[in-house]
Design an enzyme around this catalytic site. Sequence first.
Site, PDB file in Angstrom:
ATOM      1  N   ASP A 108      30.386  30.902  31.677  1.00  0.00           N
ATOM      2  CA  ASP A 108      30.859  29.561  32.025  1.00  0.00           C
ATOM      3  C   ASP A 108      31.205  28.666  30.845  1.00  0.00           C
ATOM      4  O   ASP A 108      31.431  27.473  31.025  1.00  0.00           O
ATOM      5  CB  ASP A 108      29.833  28.864  32.920  1.00  0.00           C
ATOM      6  N   GLU A 109      31.245  29.199  29.639  1.00  0.00           N
ATOM      7  CA  GLU A 109      31.625  28.348  28.508  1.00  0.00           C
ATOM      8  C   GLU A 109      32.250  29.167  27.389  1.00  0.00           C
ATOM      9  O   GLU A 109      31.967  30.354  27.229  1.00  0.00           O
ATOM     10  CB  GLU A 109      30.439  27.540  27.988  1.00  0.00           C
TER      11      GLU A 109
END
Length: 355
Positions: free
Chosen positions: A106-107
């Site tokens: 997610d990043e």
Amino acid sequence: MNPIRKIIHIDMDCFYAAIEMRDFPELANKPIAVGGDAKRRGVIATCNYAARQFGIRSAMPTAHALKLCRELILRPVRMDVYQKESQYIRSLLTEYTDLIEPLSLDEAYLDVTESTQCQGSATWIAEEIRARIYQTRQLTASAGIAPNKSLAKIASDWHKPNGQMVIRPEDVSAFVLDLPVRKLFGVGPKMEEKLGALNIKTCADLQRYSVEYLLQKFGTMGQRLYELARGIDNRPVNPERIRKSISVEETYPKDLPNSEACLAVLPELMARLEARIQRAGKISGIHNLFVKLKFNDFQQTTIERVMDKLDLIVLRQLIQEGFARRGMPVRLLGIGIKLKQENTYQSVQLPLLDL
């Protein structure tokens, strides 16, 4: 002379939980968490903002989360779904630069210094990426734009959820002055406590100390603190970064006096490790389990064993064997996994903390 870098940190907002709310609209505005079953001593992988208002957080035992919020809706981890979403988003990012360093599902960091997209504006690139993610996936992302990685990551958290912040090169010196030291990369609760004992609460406080003093006080971390307090971070965005291990550790305010005390804190470390592995998504398989102990005389030992899965019994054995090497109180305890260095990736089956 090297150009001033333009680094973007893209961070999806409560990624797993956001996917659940998108796929199951009836969950919108309700406190939900993604994680393991409380009856099997599972842990929370992530939760939405409604759940966070009750004090629920990642790596928290599910049973405790349900005590904090009786209305909490628990969703099972659907890793295959999250991985597909992550792959789609990552393919979108490649339209703007080849210099992408994923940190987890997610990043990611992007170096857009040489990008000609959006007239070369990192701010506009971040805005366009976030808009396209929402238009195509109905998921929100936050972004930080800065001259280096550490500041970009700090900035991405500034206007969460669904926001972005820019730290311009000419504003760095002023920005870091009032920045709490807990925002710096590598400063956890224990380090914050140590700095607080020296009355160091902000980067301005930290800037008053010489690098020699910080090295003497904090070892190699002292050099890092000296640089970060001045907004300096020369680490490149590394597309070839290969994760070799996943681990968690804790420095205890009071030394753990014996092996029994070490074993008593293992469940909490195990919960944190499980949550970190879940967040990493697909990995190349487990090759080793390891335990690290730092004793109260600052001597350190690491002991590992070849294993292809996370095993609580083996970790207990490793702690006992490691403690027996010196038989002294332990100030730091860590556990982790070493990963197979292969091109085949898989989802790791976790033991769900049957303690």
